[in-house]
Design a protein around this motif. Structure first.
Motif, PDB file in Angstrom:
ATOM      1  N   ALA A 170      -9.414 -13.152  -0.420  1.00 51.38           N
ATOM      2  CA  ALA A 170     -10.762 -12.587  -0.253  1.00 51.38           C
ATOM      3  C   ALA A 170     -10.813 -11.145  -0.744  1.00 51.38           C
ATOM      4  O   ALA A 170     -11.776 -10.739  -1.412  1.00 51.38           O
ATOM      5  CB  ALA A 170     -11.176 -12.669   1.215  1.00 51.38           C
ATOM      6  N   ALA A 171      -9.787 -10.374  -0.425  1.00 53.70           N
ATOM      7  CA  ALA A 171      -9.739  -8.969  -0.856  1.00 53.70           C
ATOM      8  C   ALA A 171      -9.711  -8.864  -2.378  1.00 53.70           C
ATOM      9  O   ALA A 171     -10.403  -8.023  -2.973  1.00 53.70           O
ATOM     10  CB  ALA A 171      -8.519  -8.276  -0.249  1.00 53.70           C
ATOM     11  N   ILE A 172      -8.916  -9.728  -3.013  1.00 54.26           N
ATOM     12  CA  ILE A 172      -8.845  -9.709  -4.480  1.00 54.26           C
ATOM     13  C   ILE A 172     -10.208 -10.056  -5.076  1.00 54.26           C
ATOM     14  O   ILE A 172     -10.654  -9.451  -6.054  1.00 54.26           O
ATOM     15  CB  ILE A 172      -7.760 -10.682  -4.991  1.00 54.26           C
ATOM     16  N   GLY A 173     -10.871 -11.029  -4.455  1.00 51.53           N
ATOM     17  CA  GLY A 173     -12.202 -11.415  -4.928  1.00 51.53           C
ATOM     18  C   GLY A 173     -13.206 -10.278  -4.852  1.00 51.53           C
ATOM     19  O   GLY A 173     -14.146 -10.213  -5.647  1.00 51.53           O
ATOM     20  N   LEU A 174     -12.979  -9.360  -3.913  1.00 52.69           N
ATOM     21  CA  LEU A 174     -13.844  -8.187  -3.762  1.00 52.69           C
ATOM     22  C   LEU A 174     -13.356  -7.003  -4.589  1.00 52.69           C
ATOM     23  O   LEU A 174     -13.883  -5.898  -4.464  1.00 52.69           O
ATOM     24  CB  LEU A 174     -13.918  -7.788  -2.281  1.00 52.69           C
ATOM     25  N   ARG A 175     -12.307  -7.235  -5.406  1.00 56.08           N
ATOM     26  CA  ARG A 175     -11.720  -6.201  -6.255  1.00 56.08           C
ATOM     27  C   ARG A 175     -11.003  -5.112  -5.443  1.00 56.08           C
ATOM     28  O   ARG A 175     -10.818  -4.002  -5.912  1.00 56.08           O
ATOM     29  CB  ARG A 175     -12.777  -5.541  -7.160  1.00 56.08           C
ATOM     30  N   ASP A 176     -10.606  -5.449  -4.209  1.00 56.49           N
ATOM     31  CA  ASP A 176      -9.828  -4.504  -3.399  1.00 56.49           C
ATOM     32  C   ASP A 176      -8.359  -4.590  -3.790  1.00 56.49           C
ATOM     33  O   ASP A 176      -7.875  -5.649  -4.210  1.00 56.49           O
ATOM     34  CB  ASP A 176      -9.959  -4.824  -1.903  1.00 56.49           C
ATOM     35  N   SER A 177      -7.624  -3.498  -3.614  1.00 57.20           N
ATOM     36  CA  SER A 177      -6.186  -3.508  -3.893  1.00 57.20           C
ATOM     37  C   SER A 177      -5.450  -4.252  -2.787  1.00 57.20           C
ATOM     38  O   SER A 177      -5.761  -4.106  -1.602  1.00 57.20           O
ATOM     39  CB  SER A 177      -5.655  -2.073  -3.974  1.00 57.20           C
ATOM     40  N   VAL A 178      -4.458  -5.065  -3.193  1.00 55.56           N
ATOM     41  CA  VAL A 178      -3.602  -5.752  -2.212  1.00 55.56           C
ATOM     42  C   VAL A 178      -2.149  -5.315  -2.403  1.00 55.56           C
ATOM     43  O   VAL A 178      -1.229  -5.989  -1.935  1.00 55.56           O
ATOM     44  CB  VAL A 178      -3.738  -7.293  -2.319  1.00 55.56           C
ATOM     45  N   ALA A 179      -1.966  -4.186  -3.078  1.00 49.97           N
ATOM     46  CA  ALA A 179      -0.606  -3.713  -3.382  1.00 49.97           C
ATOM     47  C   ALA A 179       0.220  -3.481  -2.124  1.00 49.97           C
ATOM     48  O   ALA A 179       1.450  -3.558  -2.169  1.00 49.97           O
ATOM     49  CB  ALA A 179      -0.673  -2.442  -4.213  1.00 49.97           C
ATOM     50  N   HIS A 180      -0.430  -3.209  -0.994  1.00 56.82           N
ATOM     51  CA  HIS A 180       0.279  -2.964   0.265  1.00 56.82           C
ATOM     52  C   HIS A 180       0.548  -4.262   1.035  1.00 56.82           C
ATOM     53  O   HIS A 180       1.177  -4.232   2.099  1.00 56.82           O
ATOM     54  CB  HIS A 180      -0.525  -2.001   1.142  1.00 56.82           C
ATOM     55  N   LEU A 181       0.063  -5.393   0.504  1.00 57.86           N
ATOM     56  CA  LEU A 181       0.176  -6.658   1.221  1.00 57.86           C
ATOM     57  C   LEU A 181       1.110  -7.665   0.552  1.00 57.86           C
ATOM     58  O   LEU A 181       1.589  -8.593   1.209  1.00 57.86           O
ATOM     59  CB  LEU A 181      -1.215  -7.309   1.352  1.00 57.86           C
ATOM     60  N   VAL A 182       1.345  -7.477  -0.749  1.00 57.29           N
ATOM     61  CA  VAL A 182       2.204  -8.419  -1.480  1.00 57.29           C
ATOM     62  C   VAL A 182       3.312  -7.641  -2.185  1.00 57.29           C
ATOM     63  O   VAL A 182       3.161  -6.452  -2.467  1.00 57.29           O
ATOM     64  CB  VAL A 182       1.390  -9.240  -2.516  1.00 57.29           C
TER      65      VAL A 182
END
Length: 197
Positions: A170-182
């Motif tokens: 969902a975060a990726i779909g909103l163009r949010d960074s997930v660098a801290h999660l993966v």
């Protein structure tokens, strides 16, 4: 007399859509606590219980991300056993195959408390303990001690991480960074391939 101890192998299955730092933390905790020699991250081909909920990413993308997630971590390996077999991913069939390939190993099936509460809906669930000990890890919102089952699982209250693949997608779909999660290599792969957009 010198006795050779059996290799202890953790089986950590899932869609890994995508694999995240929570998966790595849980596997690391169980490997350390249970003194496992190896953890296999078994990437599902088709999760038949989830297939009606949403369309999963192609299994080869998920396998590649899982390989990247465990890269450089000693004794963590991504397994394509269920993808190679094709069709629905059925845990007991995976355990049977692993056991036939290496009957001397001792297998431990690692599952979250949320999954454990539904274990008896799995196909041929009653045969799982023939091949592996079941290790249940606590999850936020699920009390491992309340799991009622015909099984005799080992219950561990490990890292309680508020992290899920669903929220990451969902975060990726909103163009949010997930660098801290993966893991970093997974983040790079997701961006390069334009996944979950």
């Amino acid at each position: 007399m010198f006795v050779v101890s059996k290799r202890r192998i953790g089986i950590f299955g899932g869609s890994f859509d995508p694999p995240h730092l929570g998966h790595i933390a849980i596997a690391g905790f169980v490997a350390s606590t249970r003194k496992l020699d190896e953890v296999l991250f078994v990437v599902a081909n088709i999760q038949w219980q989830k297939v009606t909920e949403r369309e999963m990413l192609d299994p080869l993308h998920r396998l590649e991300m899982t390989k990247l997630a465990v890269e450089g971590i000693d004794n963590f390996h991504a397994s394509s056993i269920e993808i190679d077999r094709g069709g629905d991913s059925i845990t007991v069939e995976t355990l049977e195959t692993l056991y036939k390939n290496d009957p001397e190993a001792q297998y431990e099936l690692i599952i979250g408390a949320d999954i454990a509460s539904r274990l008896e809906t799995w196909r041929r669930f009653e045969e799982i303990e023939k091949y592996a000990e079941i290790v249940v890890v606590g999850r936020p919102g699920f009390d491992s001690k309340e799991i009622e089952s015909d099984f005799n699982p080992v219950i561990l209250n490990g890292p309680q991480l508020e992290m899920s693949s669903e929220n990451i997608r969902a975060a990726i779909g909103l163009r949010d960074s997930v660098a801290h999660l993966v893991p970093e290599l997974v983040d790079e792969y997701i961006r390069q391939e334009g996944l979950y957009r």
